[in-house]
Design a protein around this motif. Sequence first.
Motif, PDB file in Angstrom:
ATOM      1  N   SER A   1      -6.756   5.656  10.810  1.00  0.00           N
ATOM      2  CA  SER A   1      -6.031   4.420  11.129  1.00  0.00           C
ATOM      3  C   SER A   1      -5.048   4.060  10.011  1.00  0.00           C
ATOM      4  O   SER A   1      -5.119   4.596   8.912  1.00  0.00           O
ATOM      5  N   ASP A   2      -4.173   3.108  10.311  1.00  0.00           N
ATOM      6  CA  ASP A   2      -3.248   2.629   9.289  1.00  0.00           C
ATOM      7  C   ASP A   2      -3.922   1.748   8.246  1.00  0.00           C
ATOM      8  O   ASP A   2      -3.325   1.426   7.226  1.00  0.00           O
ATOM      9  N   TYR A   3      -5.169   1.371   8.482  1.00  0.00           N
ATOM     10  CA  TYR A   3      -5.907   0.608   7.472  1.00  0.00           C
ATOM     11  C   TYR A   3      -6.188   1.462   6.235  1.00  0.00           C
ATOM     12  O   TYR A   3      -6.507   0.922   5.179  1.00  0.00           O
ATOM     13  N   LYS A   4      -6.044   2.766   6.346  1.00  0.00           N
ATOM     14  CA  LYS A   4      -6.314   3.641   5.194  1.00  0.00           C
ATOM     15  C   LYS A   4      -5.359   3.373   4.036  1.00  0.00           C
ATOM     16  O   LYS A   4      -5.640   3.740   2.904  1.00  0.00           O
ATOM     17  N   TYR A   5      -4.251   2.716   4.313  1.00  0.00           N
ATOM     18  CA  TYR A   5      -3.275   2.423   3.264  1.00  0.00           C
ATOM     19  C   TYR A   5      -3.582   1.128   2.511  1.00  0.00           C
ATOM     20  O   TYR A   5      -2.936   0.835   1.514  1.00  0.00           O
ATOM     21  N   ILE A   6      -4.561   0.373   2.974  1.00  0.00           N
ATOM     22  CA  ILE A   6      -4.893  -0.915   2.378  1.00  0.00           C
ATOM     23  C   ILE A   6      -5.882  -0.720   1.229  1.00  0.00           C
ATOM     24  O   ILE A   6      -6.964  -0.165   1.431  1.00  0.00           O
ATOM     25  N   PRO A   7      -5.553  -1.162   0.029  1.00  0.00           N
ATOM     26  CA  PRO A   7      -6.534  -1.095  -1.064  1.00  0.00           C
ATOM     27  C   PRO A   7      -7.754  -1.953  -0.713  1.00  0.00           C
ATOM     28  O   PRO A   7      -7.607  -3.098  -0.270  1.00  0.00           O
ATOM     29  N   MET A   8      -8.944  -1.388  -0.893  1.00  0.00           N
ATOM     30  CA  MET A   8     -10.190  -2.081  -0.573  1.00  0.00           C
ATOM     31  C   MET A   8     -11.263  -1.731  -1.583  1.00  0.00           C
ATOM     32  O   MET A   8     -11.224  -0.675  -2.205  1.00  0.00           O
TER      33      MET A   8
ATOM     34  N   PRO B   1       6.571   1.624   9.395  1.00  0.00           N
ATOM     35  CA  PRO B   1       5.832   2.896   9.366  1.00  0.00           C
ATOM     36  C   PRO B   1       6.561   4.033   8.651  1.00  0.00           C
ATOM     37  O   PRO B   1       5.938   5.024   8.294  1.00  0.00           O
ATOM     38  N   ASN B   2       7.852   3.890   8.419  1.00  0.00           N
ATOM     39  CA  ASN B   2       8.617   4.980   7.812  1.00  0.00           C
ATOM     40  C   ASN B   2       8.599   4.972   6.287  1.00  0.00           C
ATOM     41  O   ASN B   2       9.147   5.856   5.657  1.00  0.00           O
ATOM     42  N   LYS B   3       7.983   3.970   5.703  1.00  0.00           N
ATOM     43  CA  LYS B   3       7.871   3.949   4.232  1.00  0.00           C
ATOM     44  C   LYS B   3       6.836   4.992   3.810  1.00  0.00           C
ATOM     45  O   LYS B   3       6.029   5.439   4.605  1.00  0.00           O
ATOM     46  N   LYS B   4       6.858   5.351   2.562  1.00  0.00           N
ATOM     47  CA  LYS B   4       5.964   6.403   2.071  1.00  0.00           C
ATOM     48  C   LYS B   4       4.618   5.821   1.641  1.00  0.00           C
ATOM     49  O   LYS B   4       4.324   5.722   0.451  1.00  0.00           O
ATOM     50  N   TRP B   5       3.802   5.462   2.620  1.00  0.00           N
ATOM     51  CA  TRP B   5       2.487   4.898   2.341  1.00  0.00           C
ATOM     52  C   TRP B   5       1.525   6.020   1.965  1.00  0.00           C
ATOM     53  O   TRP B   5       1.587   7.105   2.511  1.00  0.00           O
ATOM     54  N   LYS B   6       0.639   5.722   1.034  1.00  0.00           N
ATOM     55  CA  LYS B   6      -0.359   6.699   0.597  1.00  0.00           C
ATOM     56  C   LYS B   6      -1.751   6.136   0.859  1.00  0.00           C
ATOM     57  O   LYS B   6      -1.996   4.946   0.671  1.00  0.00           O
ATOM     58  N   SER B   7      -2.643   7.007   1.238  1.00  0.00           N
ATOM     59  CA  SER B   7      -4.020   6.597   1.504  1.00  0.00           C
ATOM     60  C   SER B   7      -4.641   5.970   0.260  1.00  0.00           C
ATOM     61  O   SER B   7      -4.481   6.467  -0.851  1.00  0.00           O
ATOM     62  N   ALA B   8      -5.365   4.878   0.478  1.00  0.00           N
ATOM     63  CA  ALA B   8      -6.064   4.191  -0.609  1.00  0.00           C
ATOM     64  C   ALA B   8      -7.568   4.431  -0.548  1.00  0.00           C
ATOM     65  O   ALA B   8      -8.313   3.859  -1.341  1.00  0.00           O
ATOM     66  N   ILE B   9      -8.005   5.283   0.374  1.00  0.00           N
ATOM     67  CA  ILE B   9      -9.432   5.554   0.506  1.00  0.00           C
ATOM     68  C   ILE B   9      -9.949   6.193  -0.777  1.00  0.00           C
ATOM     69  O   ILE B   9      -9.374   7.146  -1.294  1.00  0.00           O
TER      70      ILE B   9
ATOM     71  N   GLU C   1      -9.773   5.165  -3.699  1.00  0.00           N
ATOM     72  CA  GLU C   1      -8.946   4.889  -4.873  1.00  0.00           C
ATOM     73  C   GLU C   1      -9.480   3.645  -5.580  1.00  0.00           C
ATOM     74  O   GLU C   1     -10.009   2.738  -4.938  1.00  0.00           O
ATOM     75  N   ASP C   2      -9.317   3.582  -6.877  1.00  0.00           N
ATOM     76  CA  ASP C   2      -9.650   2.389  -7.632  1.00  0.00           C
ATOM     77  C   ASP C   2      -8.817   1.230  -7.074  1.00  0.00           C
ATOM     78  O   ASP C   2      -7.612   1.368  -6.841  1.00  0.00           O
ATOM     79  N   LEU C   3      -9.456   0.087  -6.845  1.00  0.00           N
ATOM     80  CA  LEU C   3      -8.798  -1.055  -6.211  1.00  0.00           C
ATOM     81  C   LEU C   3      -7.550  -1.498  -6.967  1.00  0.00           C
ATOM     82  O   LEU C   3      -6.488  -1.678  -6.366  1.00  0.00           O
ATOM     83  N   ILE C   4      -7.637  -1.650  -8.260  1.00  0.00           N
ATOM     84  CA  ILE C   4      -6.497  -2.122  -9.064  1.00  0.00           C
ATOM     85  C   ILE C   4      -5.358  -1.106  -9.028  1.00  0.00           C
ATOM     86  O   ILE C   4      -4.196  -1.470  -8.793  1.00  0.00           O
ATOM     87  N   LEU C   5      -5.680   0.164  -9.224  1.00  0.00           N
ATOM     88  CA  LEU C   5      -4.637   1.197  -9.200  1.00  0.00           C
ATOM     89  C   LEU C   5      -3.996   1.309  -7.818  1.00  0.00           C
ATOM     90  O   LEU C   5      -2.780   1.502  -7.701  1.00  0.00           O
ATOM     91  N   ALA C   6      -4.802   1.177  -6.780  1.00  0.00           N
ATOM     92  CA  ALA C   6      -4.271   1.261  -5.415  1.00  0.00           C
ATOM     93  C   ALA C   6      -3.307   0.109  -5.138  1.00  0.00           C
ATOM     94  O   ALA C   6      -2.267   0.309  -4.511  1.00  0.00           O
ATOM     95  N   TRP C   7      -3.638  -1.104  -5.618  1.00  0.00           N
ATOM     96  CA  TRP C   7      -2.722  -2.237  -5.435  1.00  0.00           C
ATOM     97  C   TRP C   7      -1.429  -2.003  -6.202  1.00  0.00           C
ATOM     98  O   TRP C   7      -0.347  -2.336  -5.717  1.00  0.00           O
ATOM     99  N   GLU C   8      -1.518  -1.418  -7.391  1.00  0.00           N
ATOM    100  CA  GLU C   8      -0.305  -1.123  -8.153  1.00  0.00           C
ATOM    101  C   GLU C   8       0.583  -0.135  -7.405  1.00  0.00           C
ATOM    102  O   GLU C   8       1.800  -0.315  -7.326  1.00  0.00           O
ATOM    103  N   LYS C   9      -0.030   0.914  -6.839  1.00  0.00           N
ATOM    104  CA  LYS C   9       0.739   1.918  -6.104  1.00  0.00           C
ATOM    105  C   LYS C   9       1.395   1.329  -4.861  1.00  0.00           C
ATOM    106  O   LYS C   9       2.557   1.587  -4.570  1.00  0.00           O
ATOM    107  N   VAL C  10       0.638   0.547  -4.111  1.00  0.00           N
ATOM    108  CA  VAL C  10       1.182  -0.005  -2.871  1.00  0.00           C
ATOM    109  C   VAL C  10       2.261  -1.049  -3.164  1.00  0.00           C
ATOM    110  O   VAL C  10       3.207  -1.202  -2.393  1.00  0.00           O
TER     111      VAL C  10
END
Length: 173
Positions: free
Chosen positions: A103-110, A147-155, A157-166
Motif C-alpha cells: 500500500s501507499d502507507y509504506k511511505y509514512i514514517p511510523m 504519486p509521481n514524486k520519489k517516495w521511499k518505503s519507510a518500513i 526505518e528509524d522514525l526520525i530518519l524516515a521523517w527527515e527523508k520524507v
Amino acid sequence: ETTYLSMFCFWTGEKEIAQIGGVISTQAGFMDGHEVVEVQFDPNALEYKNLVEKAAQKSCASKVYTDNSAQQQTASNLLGASKASSKKAFRIDPETKYYLYKSDYKYIPMTALQATQVNSLIGKNKSPNSVLSNSQIELYQYIKAHPNKKWKSAINEDLILAWEKVSEVWEKA
C-alpha cells in the motif's frame, strides 16, 4: 520479550498476531526452513502463555522458537515438546508487513507498533487512520495526490530518519 511463531503463512500470521493486545511489533521471516513471525511483546501487558494460546487459536503457532528456557518450557507444555525448540538464525522476508508493503502507507514514517497495527488493519480491509497521527494522515493524503514524486518505503526505518527523508520530498502546505 521476543519469540518466534511458525505457521502456514507468515503474512497472515503478522496480520492476526498484531491484534493480540500487548504485541509491540512483528516481522515476517524464515527460521529452520519454516515461515515464522518474530513477535516482540510486553510481558507486563501480555503473559507469554497467553500469547502462545491466542496465536495457536488463530492457527499461528504450529511451532515455537524461543531464546530462553522459561518460554520453551511454557510452549512445550502448551503445544507439545516437539513443537517448541531453541531459536535458530532468523532471516527477515523482504516483504515483511506484506499488506503495508503493498500500500501507499509504506511511505509514512511510523513506530514499530504503528506499522504492526497498520499492516493488520489494511490486511483486514479496515482504515488504519485510527492509529496514525494527524501529520501522518496529512502526509498520506499528500502522497496520494502526488504519486509521481520519489517516495521511499519507510518500513523498518528509524522514525526520525524516515521523517527527515520524507521531508525532503514533502512540500508541506
